[in-house]
Structure formats: C-alpha cells, structure tokens
Write a protein that holds these residues in place. Structure first.
Motif, short mmCIF file in Angstrom:
data_model
loop_
_atom_site.label_atom_id
_atom_site.label_comp_id
_atom_site.label_asym_id
_atom_site.label_seq_id
_atom_site.Cartn_x
_atom_site.Cartn_y
_atom_site.Cartn_z
N PHE A 163 32.56 -8.31 17.71
CA PHE A 163 31.77 -7.28 17.03
C PHE A 163 31.43 -7.69 15.60
CE2 PHE A 163 33.29 -4.72 20.54
CZ PHE A 163 32.22 -3.87 20.78
N GLY A 164 32.35 -8.41 14.94
CA GLY A 164 32.09 -8.83 13.57
C GLY A 164 31.00 -9.86 13.46
N LEU A 165 30.99 -10.83 14.37
CA LEU A 165 30.00 -11.90 14.31
C LEU A 165 28.62 -11.43 14.75
CD1 LEU A 165 32.08 -14.94 15.60
CD2 LEU A 165 31.36 -14.46 13.26
N ARG A 166 28.54 -10.30 15.42
CA ARG A 166 27.23 -9.77 15.79
C ARG A 166 26.43 -9.33 14.57
NH1 ARG A 166 28.00 -5.20 20.17
NH2 ARG A 166 25.76 -5.09 19.88
N GLY A 167 27.13 -9.15 13.46
CA GLY A 167 26.45 -8.70 12.25
C GLY A 167 26.09 -7.23 12.34
N LYS A 168 25.42 -6.76 11.33
CA LYS A 168 25.03 -5.35 11.30
C LYS A 168 23.57 -5.23 10.90
CE LYS A 168 26.44 -4.65 6.48
NZ LYS A 168 27.19 -3.81 5.54
N ALA B 35 0.82 -1.21 0.00
CA ALA B 35 0.00 0.00 0.00
C ALA B 35 0.86 1.26 0.00
CB ALA B 35 -0.92 -0.01 1.21
N GLY B 36 2.14 1.17 0.24
CA GLY B 36 3.00 2.33 0.28
C GLY B 36 4.37 1.94 0.78
N PRO B 37 5.30 2.92 0.87
CA PRO B 37 6.65 2.60 1.34
C PRO B 37 6.61 1.99 2.74
CG PRO B 37 6.55 4.80 0.38
CD PRO B 37 5.14 4.32 0.51
N ARG B 38 7.47 1.01 2.95
CA ARG B 38 7.54 0.39 4.27
C ARG B 38 8.98 -0.01 4.53
NH1 ARG B 38 3.56 -4.16 6.96
NH2 ARG B 38 4.57 -4.13 9.00
N ARG B 39 9.41 0.15 5.77
CA ARG B 39 10.80 -0.13 6.13
C ARG B 39 10.87 -1.31 7.09
NH1 ARG B 39 15.16 4.43 7.53
NH2 ARG B 39 15.22 4.31 5.25
N PHE B 40 11.85 -2.19 6.81
CA PHE B 40 12.15 -3.32 7.69
C PHE B 40 13.61 -3.22 8.10
CE2 PHE B 40 8.76 -4.64 4.87
CZ PHE B 40 7.87 -5.30 5.71
N GLU B 41 13.87 -3.56 9.34
CA GLU B 41 15.25 -3.57 9.84
C GLU B 41 15.70 -5.02 9.96
OE1 GLU B 41 16.75 -2.44 14.00
OE2 GLU B 41 17.01 -0.59 12.86
N ALA B 42 16.57 -5.43 9.06
CA ALA B 42 17.05 -6.81 9.02
C ALA B 42 18.43 -6.91 9.65
CB ALA B 42 17.08 -7.31 7.57
N ALA B 43 18.80 -8.13 9.96
CA ALA B 43 20.15 -8.39 10.48
C ALA B 43 20.98 -8.99 9.37
CB ALA B 43 20.08 -9.34 11.67
N ASP C 205 21.63 -13.51 2.81
CA ASP C 205 22.34 -12.23 2.92
C ASP C 205 21.90 -11.45 4.16
OD1 ASP C 205 23.77 -12.49 0.38
OD2 ASP C 205 21.80 -12.25 -0.55
N VAL C 206 20.60 -11.42 4.40
CA VAL C 206 20.04 -10.76 5.58
C VAL C 206 18.86 -11.60 6.05
CG1 VAL C 206 20.73 -8.44 4.85
CG2 VAL C 206 18.49 -9.32 4.19
N PHE C 207 18.45 -11.39 7.30
CA PHE C 207 17.29 -12.14 7.77
C PHE C 207 16.43 -11.29 8.69
CE2 PHE C 207 20.65 -13.10 10.83
CZ PHE C 207 20.02 -12.96 12.05
N LEU C 208 15.15 -11.66 8.72
CA LEU C 208 14.14 -11.00 9.54
C LEU C 208 13.51 -12.02 10.48
CD1 LEU C 208 12.29 -9.13 6.64
CD2 LEU C 208 13.60 -8.00 8.44
N PRO C 209 12.95 -11.57 11.61
CA PRO C 209 12.15 -12.48 12.42
C PRO C 209 10.90 -12.90 11.66
CG PRO C 209 12.02 -10.25 13.27
CD PRO C 209 13.06 -10.23 12.20
N LEU D 88 19.11 -12.65 -1.02
CA LEU D 88 18.41 -13.70 -0.30
C LEU D 88 18.02 -13.16 1.07
CD1 LEU D 88 20.63 -16.83 -1.13
CD2 LEU D 88 18.64 -15.94 -2.36
N ILE D 89 16.71 -13.02 1.28
CA ILE D 89 16.19 -12.51 2.55
C ILE D 89 15.59 -13.68 3.31
CG2 ILE D 89 14.62 -10.88 3.65
CD1 ILE D 89 14.63 -9.26 1.06
N GLY D 90 16.16 -14.00 4.45
CA GLY D 90 15.69 -15.12 5.24
C GLY D 90 14.65 -14.72 6.27
#
Length: 370
Positions: free
Chosen positions: A76-81, A13-21, A158-162, A135-137
């Motif tokens: 810090f590296g393994l925590r991801g961004k 329905a419009g722009p939407r933002r997700f914060e992935a790891a 590449d990134v993942f979401l809950p 690839l979004i998991g």
C-alpha cells in the motif's frame, strides 16, 4: 499518450485541477525502517522472556503475522497516493492548500533522469514557494524542441502526471515564466549501452573479475615461493591482495557510473542517420521508409522474478541490426511476438514512444498501469 509537444504558453483561463500521483515520502521509509527495527527488538525480547519450547512454537506464528503485515504495509505504501494540484491564476495549490502554494514566477524546466540506467524518463517543472520547492514530473513526456531546459536534470520528483496532463499544466504557466525557444534542427535520440545485455554486463564487471583472477594468481605465486609461510610474508601479502581487490571494485563502480551514449539516432524529414556520438561520424543513413523493423520481447530472470522487456530492432541498410529496448515493464506489445536477441541499447520511455510511433508500431504498443 503525447510524447511531448512544443509549448506555446498563454496563461491560465481559470482554476483547473490535476490529479497527480505522489511517491512514498520520508515518513513511509522511516516507518519501514521502524518496523524492521521493531521486528529485531521483538524477537530479542521474546527470546529472553519465553522458555525455549514456547519460543519455538511462537516463532512461526510471529514471523507469519509480522511479515504478512510488513508486506501489506509495503504494497500500500509503494502504490503512492493521489495528490491534487489546483491551478489558481499564477500559482499551483498543492493538496487543497495542505501542501502549500507555489507561484509560477521563477519556474523552470528540466529533464527527469533515470540515474540507474542513464536515460531520461520525462520532464520536470520546478516551482518554489515559502522556502520550499515542488518538483512536478511529466512521466513519459518528451519536451518539444520549443521548450528550454534551464534547470539541471533530477532523478526524483515529488509528484508526477501523465504526459498529456503535464502538457496541459504547462499550458497554464505564463509564457513569461518558462521561456520557449524556437524549434530547429533534427530530432535526436541517444542510445545508451543496454544494462541487461550479457555482453555489456560482462564488460562492466571485467575489472572486478580481473582483480579476482589476479588475486588468485598472486596468491598461488606467493605460496609457491614460500612467501606465505612466515608471519611477515602474510602481513605483506594480505594488504597487497586487498589493494588489488579494492582497485578492481573501484574500477567496476566507476565504469558502471559512466553512462554515455554508444550511438545516436538523428532524424529529419528526409532521412535517418546513425551517428557515433564521440566523433559525430555517420555510420549509416537511409530514408525512414527504407528501414525495416522487428518487434520482440527479451526475458530477464533476476532473483527469482521474471521481467519481460519490449524490444525493437531497426534494420538500417549498411549497418547491423540496432536492437533497443525500454527498461520499463509497463511497456509491452499487444500481439504475440517472438523472443528476440539481447538488446544492445536502451532508451527512456519518451524516446521509446517516439520511435515506436515513428516506425508505425504504435497500434501494437501496450502501456500498463497508465
């Protein structure tokens, strides 16, 4: 946490933002290897330019400083961004455009496979754009019966979401892109042989252990017959013993890579059935209300570390207890439970959540770091 619901499409329905790891990328691993190489080179240079007495004094300080920095780098590296996924109309914009744009056209879904164990850990949305793929998991996401898995399973993303955010992302994808299918049939869950059960580990290692024993027996037999007394005898014996050991190693690796299910749970509104996946034969069946459960924890000691895995025992009438676990230390029980027997079967996080909810244990489930 949503274990996966049927998706109905509908578009955004419009722009939407997700914060992935995001997971550590190639630059991180190159940096890690570079730091390791720098350690070796640094030690070599210091040993050449410094006197022995000075080197003995400098070495402890050098190791403490370097290893401390290396540990901080890894932590810090393994925590991801955090990576931003912005949905604009018919495309996903990665990291505010720095990572590229990926249209929904040609999108596909697949399972997210945990290759080391053989279970599924979620669902993956495949996108491509500009000659690249994304690839979004969906971690812990179980695809509903109405979703079509048209892409082959993958073991990295590449990134993942809950799971709940992943469902929301799927709702932004046009129904013309990822075609839903009609939901039908019972719910099924494959139970794979446990990777932490001593019995299963021994069965997997049996070829290697057998080759070691056979090598010893052959060596003693050759020695008793005098076959190792001459150079020619030793030249013949060594390749023979090597072949036996290599054959045992190859068989062990081959067996460890065969991760087929040992049992299958099948559930419909009336009953739960335990099947042999090879023959399809029903081993036991009962209404879900007639199946008792027992929650527990199984502790594993490995290389000086301690891992506690949540377990669930299903007591199906007419069959021995089916003890299963999820090989993910994020999951635990919020109350005090007893240490149980070694679980014989393992399931992935999506199936684990579904089973826990099915048998009324969801209020006790704790998911750390979610």
């Amino acid at each position: 946490m949503n274990p996966g619901a049927a998706w109905h499409g509908g578009g955004s329905a419009g722009p939407r933002r997700f914060e992935a790891a995001g997971k550590p990328g190639r630059a991180f691993w190159i940096g890690a290897m570079g730091l390791g190489a720098a350690l070796l080179v640094g030690l070599g240079v210091l040993s050449m330019v410094l006197p022995k007495q000075v080197m003995n004094a400098v070495m402890p300080v050098f190791m403490i400083v370097f290893l401390g920095g290396y540990l901080v780098f890894f932590v810090f590296g393994l925590r991801g961004k955090k990576v931003l996924l912005d949905v604009h109309g018919d495309r996903v914009v990665l990291d505010e455009g720095r990572g590229g744009e990926f249209p929904f056209s040609g999108a596909a879904l697949s399972l997210w496979h945990m290759a080391s164990v053989g279970v599924d850990m979620g669902t993956v949305l495949h996108l491509s754009g500009g000659g690249r793929r994304l690839l979004i998991g969906g971690r812990d996401h179980r695809p509903g019966a109405g979703l079509t898995m048209s892409a082959p399973p993958v073991d990295s993303v590449d990134v993942f979401l809950p799971a709940d955010a992943f469902d929301a992302l799927l709702a932004c994808v046009s129904s013309a892109t990822v075609a839903p299918r009609a939901a039908s049939g019972p719910w099924r869950c494959a139970l794979l042989p446990s990777t932490i059960s001593p019995r299963n580990l021994l069965a997997t290692m049996a070829p290697w252990l057998g080759s070691v024993v056979l090598t010893g027996v052959v060596s003693m037999a050759l020695a008793a017959l005098g076959g190792l007394d001459s150079g020619l005898g030793r030249m013949i014996a060594l390749p023979l013993l090597g072949v036996i050991l290599v054959a045992g190693l190859v068989l062990t690796v081959t067996r460890s890579m065969r991760k087929g299910p040992a049992l299958e749970i099948e559930v419909d509104p009336r009953e739960l059935r335990l099947r042999d996946p090879g023959t399809g034969r029903v081993l036991a069946a009962a209404p879900p209300s007639a199946i008792a459960t027992a929650r527990g924890v199984y502790r594993v000691y490995s290389r000086g570390a301690v891992f506690d895995y949540a377990t669930l025992a299903l007591r199906i009438p007419g069959h021995e207890d089916v003890i299963l676990y999820v090989q993910d230390t994020r999951f635990g029980w919020g109350d005090a439970v007893q240490r149980g027997s070694a679980p014989a079967y393992v399931v992935g996080p999506p199936d684990w959540i579904t089973l826990v909810e099915m048998f009324g244990a969801r209020p006790f489930l704790v998911v750390r770091g979610s």
